[in-house]
Design an enzyme around this catalytic site. Structure first.
Site, PDB file in Angstrom:
ATOM      1  N   GLU A 214      31.231  39.168  29.582  1.00 57.23           N
ATOM      2  CA  GLU A 214      30.756  38.747  28.265  1.00 57.23           C
ATOM      3  C   GLU A 214      29.360  39.262  27.909  1.00 57.23           C
ATOM      4  OE1 GLU A 214      33.276  34.564  28.026  1.00 57.23           O
ATOM      5  OE2 GLU A 214      31.092  34.458  28.192  1.00 57.23           O
ATOM      6  N   GLU A 404      39.606  34.617  31.239  1.00 55.20           N
ATOM      7  CA  GLU A 404      39.199  33.205  31.191  1.00 55.20           C
ATOM      8  C   GLU A 404      39.945  32.533  30.052  1.00 55.20           C
ATOM      9  OE1 GLU A 404      34.967  32.371  30.955  1.00 55.20           O
ATOM     10  OE2 GLU A 404      34.519  33.958  32.404  1.00 55.20           O
TER      11      GLU A 404
END
Length: 489
Positions: A214, A404
């Protein structure tokens, strides 16, 4: 549970959970005080100002010592065949690697475009690496192999070594700080050394790598959304853009290093399958009939979902954020490769137009969740997962993994349904839409240190008692086992 038993997935599909080193390791065994995040969450001013929770990572779940039982749970109790984990750079190199010589090439605009590491320099890196940490990570990876868990390894999941980034000095006066992390190109070069060392040292046990997790969270929350509680806690558009660009370049440079230094296969993915983990969410205008809301939602989707991937896959560096690529913003020399895209999906965000505070950039605000929310205040919206998987594949034509997907749910009332409903949407994306998704990793195996929010947010399939370190299964454990064990043709 009939719905679950009717869902069939590809035979080699990876079922796992996702974790990160800083969030789960400390609490038992040797702590790691040598990272920016460690210093950041201990800082008295940050605690006093409510930027961070006051919870401390050294009181965490203790995976550093308790990994054998946690990995056994993943295998036996969840029926998993994969495990996503990260290595913390500061555990491997607590001291600087500046003086390890490498050959650096720059493109015509002065950006790092290649780093060449000699065998002699690799030998120096091996001498500098902190061997107790190297041994521990090898033990963890070996245990995964013994249990039949395919490792998905994230090289960078947010903490930087303190010798690279002093978050307090940067927060207080970044102009005069001398350790400025991703603001400086020198960090890209040091990251290349670290990535090369990890690939060479653990390549016999790892084939699937993400260069970073991320990156838009690192740049956005650290340099643009000051109240997020992420280091170094700034609100500066120019630095946000600069850091995002440097992270994109660092991905490519690290990609090259892993390809160069991991020459050993340990799975069908070998010797090295290297991608990025990104966090595209589902963005929707608050009022679909409002042109302003539509424009705001489109811009935010572009910024958060597309902007970074365009850099690393297309070489489009839209640094003025006008959603148009001018000739001087095309940098094909900085595109190195991306074998797959990891998708971290959590929520739908409903976007309203707001007054623009930056010329040329639409103003926007995200409407807070009011119903069907997680403890993080995120709306539960499973359909968004299918949308995002279709979006990513149609735009970039890369294989995908759901790296995720999870829920903060302290009362354990919504987790089982969350899991089933999202996996149903994943199944539709694969079977009905033909999207090549290679795996699914639930966030997370155990409760952990949720960054600035501390221990309050309970994401784990196993609840952790932080005093005793005891793990207790949530209701979703048996559900996930049924999915992972019975979902194959």
């Amino acid at each position: 549970m009939t719905v679950i038993s009717n869902m069939k997935f590809p035979k080699d599909f990876l079922w796992g959970t996702a974790t990160s080193a800083f969030q789960i390791e400390m609490g038992r065994g040797e702590p790691d005080p040598n990272s920016d995040w460690y210093v950041w969450v201990h800082d008295e001013d940050n605690i006093k100002n409510g930027l961070v929770s006051g919870d401390l990572p050294e009181n965490g779940p203790g995976f550093w010592e308790l990994y054998p039982e946690d990995l056994r749970r993943a295998k036996d109790e969840l029926g998993n065949n994969a495990f996503r984990m990260s290595i913390d750079w500061s555990r491997i190199f607590p001291n600087p690697t500046w003086d390890v010589p490498v050959k650096v090439s720059f493109n015509s605009t002065g950006d790092v475009c290649h780093v060449e590491i000699s065998d002699e320099s690799m030998h120096l890196l091996e001498e500098k690496a902190y061997q107790p940490s190297v041994k521990k990570y090898r033990d963890i990876l070996t245990e995964c192999k013994k249990l039949g868990l395919t490792v998905f390894l994230t090289l960078y999941h947010w903490p930087l070594p303190l010798w690279i980034h002093d978050p307090i000095a940067c927060r207080d006066d970044i102009v005069h700080a001398d350790r400025r992390g991703w603001v400086d190109q020198s960090t890209i070069i040091e990251f290349a050394k670290y990535a090369a060392y990890i690939a060479k040292t653990f390549g016999d046990l790892v084939d699937i790598y993400a260069t970073m997790n991320e990156p838009m969270v690192v740049s956005g929350l650290g340099y643009f959304y000051k109240k997020s509680g992420f280091p170094p806690g700034l609100s500066n558009l120019d630095l946000f853009v600069k850091v995002t660009k440097n992270l994109a370049i660092a991905h490519g440079i690290a990609y090259e290093q892993v390809k160069e230094w991991d020459r050993v296969s340990c799975s069908n993915y070998g010797p090295s399958y290297v991608g990025i983990v990104h966090c595209p969410q589902y963005y929707e205008p608050y009022n679909k009939d409002s042109k302003e809301d539509v424009k705001a939602a489109n811009f935010l989707e572009y910024l958060e979902n597309e902007w970074f991937l365009n850099m690393i896959i297309k070489g489009d560096f839209d640094l003025n954020l006008n959603m148009t690529i001018e000739p001087n913003e095309k940098h094909p020399s900085l595109v190195k490769g991306c074998d797959f895209i990891g998708i971290n999906y959590y929520t739908r965000q409903r976007v309203k137009a707001a007054e623009s505070k930056i010329p040329g950039i639409p103003g926007f605000e995200v409407v807070p969740c009011t119903e069907n929310c997680t403890d993080m205040g995120w709306e539960i919206y499973p359909k968004g997962l299918r949308y995002v998987l279709n979006w990513a594949y149609q735009l970039y034509r890369r294989p995908l993994m759901v790296t995720e997907n999870g829920i903060a749910d302290a009362k354990d009332e919504k987790r089982a349904d969350f899991l089933i409903n999202h996996i149903q949407e994943l199944h539709k994306a694969i079977v009905e839409d033909g999207i090549p998704v290679k795996g699914y990793f639930y966030w997370s195996l155990i409760d952990n240190f949720e960054w600035a929010k501390g221990f309050k947010m309970r994401f784990g399939l196993y609840r952790v008692d932080y005093k005793t370190k005891k793990r207790t299964p949530t209701k979703a454990v048996s559900v996930y086992k049924q999915i992972a064990s019975g979902a194959f043709d």
